[in-house]
Each structure stands twice: as structure tokens, then as C-alpha cells.
Design a protein around this motif. Sequence first.
Motif, PDB file in Angstrom:
ATOM      1  N   ASP A  99       0.821  -1.214   0.000  1.00  0.00           N
ATOM      2  CA  ASP A  99       0.000   0.000   0.000  1.00  0.00           C
ATOM      3  C   ASP A  99       0.857   1.268   0.000  1.00  0.00           C
ATOM      4  OD1 ASP A  99      -2.353  -1.566   0.247  1.00  0.00           O
ATOM      5  OD2 ASP A  99      -1.985  -1.736   2.403  1.00  0.00           O
ATOM      6  N   GLN A 100       2.171   1.091   0.109  1.00  0.00           N
ATOM      7  CA  GLN A 100       3.084   2.219   0.212  1.00  0.00           C
ATOM      8  C   GLN A 100       3.551   2.646  -1.178  1.00  0.00           C
ATOM      9  OE1 GLN A 100       3.999   3.802   3.043  1.00  0.00           O
ATOM     10  NE2 GLN A 100       3.092   2.425   4.556  1.00  0.00           N
ATOM     11  N   GLU A 101       3.194   3.843  -1.586  1.00  0.00           N
ATOM     12  CA  GLU A 101       3.594   4.340  -2.907  1.00  0.00           C
ATOM     13  C   GLU A 101       5.069   4.715  -2.949  1.00  0.00           C
ATOM     14  OE1 GLU A 101       2.099   7.638  -6.230  1.00  0.00           O
ATOM     15  OE2 GLU A 101       1.192   7.574  -4.244  1.00  0.00           O
ATOM     16  N   CYS A 102       5.602   5.146  -1.813  1.00  0.00           N
ATOM     17  CA  CYS A 102       7.005   5.564  -1.730  1.00  0.00           C
ATOM     18  C   CYS A 102       7.815   4.468  -1.055  1.00  0.00           C
ATOM     19  CB  CYS A 102       7.109   6.876  -0.949  1.00  0.00           C
ATOM     20  SG  CYS A 102       8.800   7.410  -0.643  1.00  0.00           S
ATOM     21  N   ASN A 103       8.685   3.822  -1.820  1.00  0.00           N
ATOM     22  CA  ASN A 103       9.499   2.742  -1.257  1.00  0.00           C
ATOM     23  C   ASN A 103      10.489   3.249  -0.216  1.00  0.00           C
ATOM     24  OD1 ASN A 103       8.279   0.743  -2.800  1.00  0.00           O
ATOM     25  ND2 ASN A 103       9.714   0.990  -4.501  1.00  0.00           N
ATOM     26  N   ILE A 104      10.933   4.487  -0.367  1.00  0.00           N
ATOM     27  CA  ILE A 104      11.882   5.048   0.602  1.00  0.00           C
ATOM     28  C   ILE A 104      11.224   5.164   1.968  1.00  0.00           C
ATOM     29  CG2 ILE A 104      13.301   7.051   1.187  1.00  0.00           C
ATOM     30  CD1 ILE A 104      13.625   7.572  -1.794  1.00  0.00           C
ATOM     31  N   GLY A 105      10.004   5.700   1.986  1.00  0.00           N
ATOM     32  CA  GLY A 105       9.276   5.792   3.246  1.00  0.00           C
ATOM     33  C   GLY A 105       8.993   4.426   3.833  1.00  0.00           C
ATOM     34  N   ALA A 106       8.663   3.466   2.958  1.00  0.00           N
ATOM     35  CA  ALA A 106       8.333   2.121   3.422  1.00  0.00           C
ATOM     36  C   ALA A 106       9.522   1.456   4.111  1.00  0.00           C
ATOM     37  CB  ALA A 106       7.857   1.269   2.243  1.00  0.00           C
ATOM     38  N   PHE A 107      10.690   1.451   3.453  1.00  0.00           N
ATOM     39  CA  PHE A 107      11.810   0.749   4.087  1.00  0.00           C
ATOM     40  C   PHE A 107      12.372   1.522   5.269  1.00  0.00           C
ATOM     41  CE2 PHE A 107      14.629   2.623   0.594  1.00  0.00           C
ATOM     42  CZ  PHE A 107      15.483   3.350   1.419  1.00  0.00           C
ATOM     43  N   SER A 108      12.153   2.825   5.321  1.00  0.00           N
ATOM     44  CA  SER A 108      12.568   3.599   6.490  1.00  0.00           C
ATOM     45  C   SER A 108      11.772   3.198   7.726  1.00  0.00           C
ATOM     46  CB  SER A 108      12.381   5.095   6.232  1.00  0.00           C
ATOM     47  OG  SER A 108      13.190   5.534   5.163  1.00  0.00           O
ATOM     48  N   LEU A 109      10.538   2.727   7.500  1.00  0.00           N
ATOM     49  CA  LEU A 109       9.663   2.284   8.583  1.00  0.00           C
ATOM     50  C   LEU A 109       9.740   0.781   8.804  1.00  0.00           C
ATOM     51  CD1 LEU A 109       6.588   4.515   7.701  1.00  0.00           C
ATOM     52  CD2 LEU A 109       8.272   4.906   9.511  1.00  0.00           C
ATOM     53  N   GLY A 110      10.737   0.133   8.219  1.00  0.00           N
ATOM     54  CA  GLY A 110      10.950  -1.292   8.462  1.00  0.00           C
ATOM     55  C   GLY A 110      10.127  -2.214   7.592  1.00  0.00           C
ATOM     56  N   MET A 111       9.546  -1.681   6.512  1.00  0.00           N
ATOM     57  CA  MET A 111       8.712  -2.488   5.619  1.00  0.00           C
ATOM     58  C   MET A 111       9.478  -2.774   4.330  1.00  0.00           C
ATOM     59  SD  MET A 111       5.183  -0.334   6.196  1.00  0.00           S
ATOM     60  CE  MET A 111       4.057  -1.614   5.661  1.00  0.00           C
ATOM     61  N   GLY A 112       9.789  -4.027   4.103  1.00  0.00           N
ATOM     62  CA  GLY A 112      10.494  -4.401   2.886  1.00  0.00           C
ATOM     63  C   GLY A 112      12.001  -4.212   2.976  1.00  0.00           C
ATOM     64  N   ALA A 113      12.669  -4.539   1.870  1.00  0.00           N
ATOM     65  CA  ALA A 113      14.128  -4.460   1.810  1.00  0.00           C
ATOM     66  C   ALA A 113      14.583  -3.046   1.503  1.00  0.00           C
ATOM     67  CB  ALA A 113      14.645  -5.413   0.736  1.00  0.00           C
ATOM     68  N   ARG A 114      15.784  -2.737   1.915  1.00  0.00           N
ATOM     69  CA  ARG A 114      16.350  -1.429   1.640  1.00  0.00           C
ATOM     70  C   ARG A 114      16.832  -1.325   0.204  1.00  0.00           C
ATOM     71  NH1 ARG A 114      19.291   0.307   7.187  1.00  0.00           N
ATOM     72  NH2 ARG A 114      17.472  -0.066   8.501  1.00  0.00           N
ATOM     73  N   CYS A 115      16.763  -0.121  -0.318  1.00  0.00           N
ATOM     74  CA  CYS A 115      17.203   0.147  -1.687  1.00  0.00           C
ATOM     75  C   CYS A 115      18.649   0.646  -1.643  1.00  0.00           C
ATOM     76  CB  CYS A 115      16.294   1.189  -2.325  1.00  0.00           C
ATOM     77  SG  CYS A 115      16.823   1.705  -3.961  1.00  0.00           S
ATOM     78  N   ASN A 116      19.554  -0.120  -2.224  1.00  0.00           N
ATOM     79  CA  ASN A 116      20.971   0.252  -2.191  1.00  0.00           C
ATOM     80  C   ASN A 116      21.235   1.581  -2.874  1.00  0.00           C
ATOM     81  OD1 ASN A 116      21.824  -2.020  -0.753  1.00  0.00           O
ATOM     82  ND2 ASN A 116      22.027  -3.252  -2.619  1.00  0.00           N
ATOM     83  N   ASP A 117      20.447   1.912  -3.890  1.00  0.00           N
ATOM     84  CA  ASP A 117      20.623   3.178  -4.583  1.00  0.00           C
ATOM     85  C   ASP A 117      20.376   4.362  -3.654  1.00  0.00           C
ATOM     86  OD1 ASP A 117      21.193   4.508  -7.098  1.00  0.00           O
ATOM     87  OD2 ASP A 117      19.080   5.121  -7.130  1.00  0.00           O
ATOM     88  N   VAL A 118      19.499   4.166  -2.668  1.00  0.00           N
ATOM     89  CA  VAL A 118      19.192   5.230  -1.711  1.00  0.00           C
ATOM     90  C   VAL A 118      20.209   5.252  -0.576  1.00  0.00           C
ATOM     91  CG1 VAL A 118      17.488   6.136  -0.083  1.00  0.00           C
ATOM     92  CG2 VAL A 118      16.737   5.165  -2.264  1.00  0.00           C
ATOM     93  N   VAL A 119      20.443   4.109   0.065  1.00  0.00           N
ATOM     94  CA  VAL A 119      21.337   4.087   1.223  1.00  0.00           C
ATOM     95  C   VAL A 119      22.778   4.403   0.823  1.00  0.00           C
ATOM     96  CG1 VAL A 119      19.866   2.513   2.516  1.00  0.00           C
ATOM     97  CG2 VAL A 119      21.682   1.574   1.070  1.00  0.00           C
ATOM     98  N   SER A 120      23.134   4.202  -0.434  1.00  0.00           N
ATOM     99  CA  SER A 120      24.490   4.531  -0.903  1.00  0.00           C
ATOM    100  C   SER A 120      24.670   6.030  -1.115  1.00  0.00           C
ATOM    101  CB  SER A 120      24.778   3.811  -2.217  1.00  0.00           C
ATOM    102  OG  SER A 120      23.970   4.328  -3.268  1.00  0.00           O
ATOM    103  N   GLY A 121      23.559   6.758  -1.149  1.00  0.00           N
ATOM    104  CA  GLY A 121      23.610   8.197  -1.401  1.00  0.00           C
ATOM    105  C   GLY A 121      23.404   8.565  -2.850  1.00  0.00           C
ATOM    106  N   ASN A 122      23.439   7.577  -3.745  1.00  0.00           N
ATOM    107  CA  ASN A 122      23.362   7.866  -5.175  1.00  0.00           C
ATOM    108  C   ASN A 122      22.040   8.544  -5.565  1.00  0.00           C
ATOM    109  OD1 ASN A 122      24.404   7.520  -7.993  1.00  0.00           O
ATOM    110  ND2 ASN A 122      22.569   6.255  -8.169  1.00  0.00           N
TER     111      ASN A 122
END
Length: 259
Positions: A99-122
Motif C-alpha cells: 500500500d506504500q507508494e514511496c518505497n523510501i518511506g516504506a523501508f525507512s519504517l521497516g517495511m520491505g528491503a532497503r534500496c541500495n541506490d538510496v542508502v548509498s547516497g546515489n
Amino acid sequence: MIISSDTCEGVHYQIFVADYRITEYMKKLIPMNKEDIYRMGQELKSILKLDTSPVAVTFIAPDEDIPDSVKRIDRVMRHCAMVDRARKDKEPFYALLQDQECNIGAFSLGMGARCNDVVSGNFYHSFGCFRSIEAAKRTMEQMPMLPAGSVKAVVCSALEQAPLVPDVVVIVAEPDRIMRLSQAVLHEPGGRINASFATLQSMCVESVAQPYLQERVNISLGCTGSRVFGGLDKNEMAMGIPFKQMETVLGSAEQMFRS
């Protein structure tokens, strides 16, 4: 309790959080008078003359049940938009990862896997948020996020209609209201509020995950996403308060500002 990357003391951190989640779940099972929670929301809104309701946010772990009385959100939305919906429409709902449109918000709240493109800073560097990818990565390394896969669902509602004991309460208001709320936060313990923000991920990290993980109040100036997609007005900002501090904060607000 902050995790800064997927390789940051992973095993020990995950075990600690698991123990912490069990403790939190047991607290939710203890029957708390719902009328007291409702009263908190109503009185805080009245005392501070808030235009919208304080928002109750509760995390549901993978091994926890979602109450049958709470309906699933009816469309895909960003978390910041969910907070906006809860503070204005008030009715409780829960949201799953899908139900989460924003994957960044979702994984920040512990839902789903982290996106390496985001956590790397890219990701943020590519949008021009930082001069260098190193600066972007440094910011992400300091971003408090719940462990990947630790949350199955997030329940949101107005505090005065909370179906569960909240983990965090989010107040969105004009700066003068947040100022008064800050005064109420400090009224009993004194000291200073050490607000920490990056003007990124304001409603998922700065107002929810961060107060929850660090167990202290945080203030957010908002972010581009919450202002474009999440209904945050140019004259509004946010504060996240761990729920276990709410009774003390409300008592101080009543003493200081009740007219």
C-alpha cells in the motif's frame, strides 16, 4: 538504536530490536483505557488550538495480528500522505508494504528491503540534493531507520480515535504551536530539545522512525516530498513524540496554556 547501513553491527542490532519489539508488543496487550487515549487527542488539540488532529502511529510486527476493527487503506499512498489523511479525516486505517507508494518511506519504517541506490547516497545525489555522493552517503548513514522486515503494517489515525496504543504521536502545526508544544516537552525535565533533521524523509524518518528508535522528541521542518505529496502546508512543520511521553507533555500543556 540507530542503524546506519545494512552492515552496521547487523546481528547484534537485529537481536536487540527483536527483544525491544517483544517488550513493545506486550505493552500493547495490556488493556489501556481507550478513553484516556481519546482524551489526550481531544485535549491536546483544544489546548494548543490545533487545526488538525495529532496522529497516532502504531507499528505492527510480522508476528502480530492486525485488529479486525481496523480497515486496510483503500488506495496506494505515500506515508506522508497517510499522516495527512489521518490528521484531517481522523478514521483509523492500516497500510501494508504493497500500500506504500514511496518505497523510501516504506523501508525507512521497516517495511520491505532497503534500496541500495538510496542508502548509498546515489539517489539523493542524482537529484542535486548534495554536492557529492560522499555527502549524500554521510547523510544516509546518519538516518535512523527501522530494521528491514521488522514491520508488517503501520496503523494510523487521529489520536482521539486510536484503535491501539500508539508508538509515536505526530503533531503537524504552525511554528508557534510547535513552539508551545516544545515548551510543554521541556516543562518538567528542563534541558533542551536536540532536534535532528536533514529536510529529507520528514514524515517517515524525522517524525516517526527517529522518535521511536531514539525514544525522544524530534522536530521536522518538512521535506520536498511531504510538501508536494503529503499535504504539508508552507506554514506548517511537525513534531514526533514517543507515546510514553504524551501524558507528561499533555499535563504540562494543560498547566501552561489552558485558558
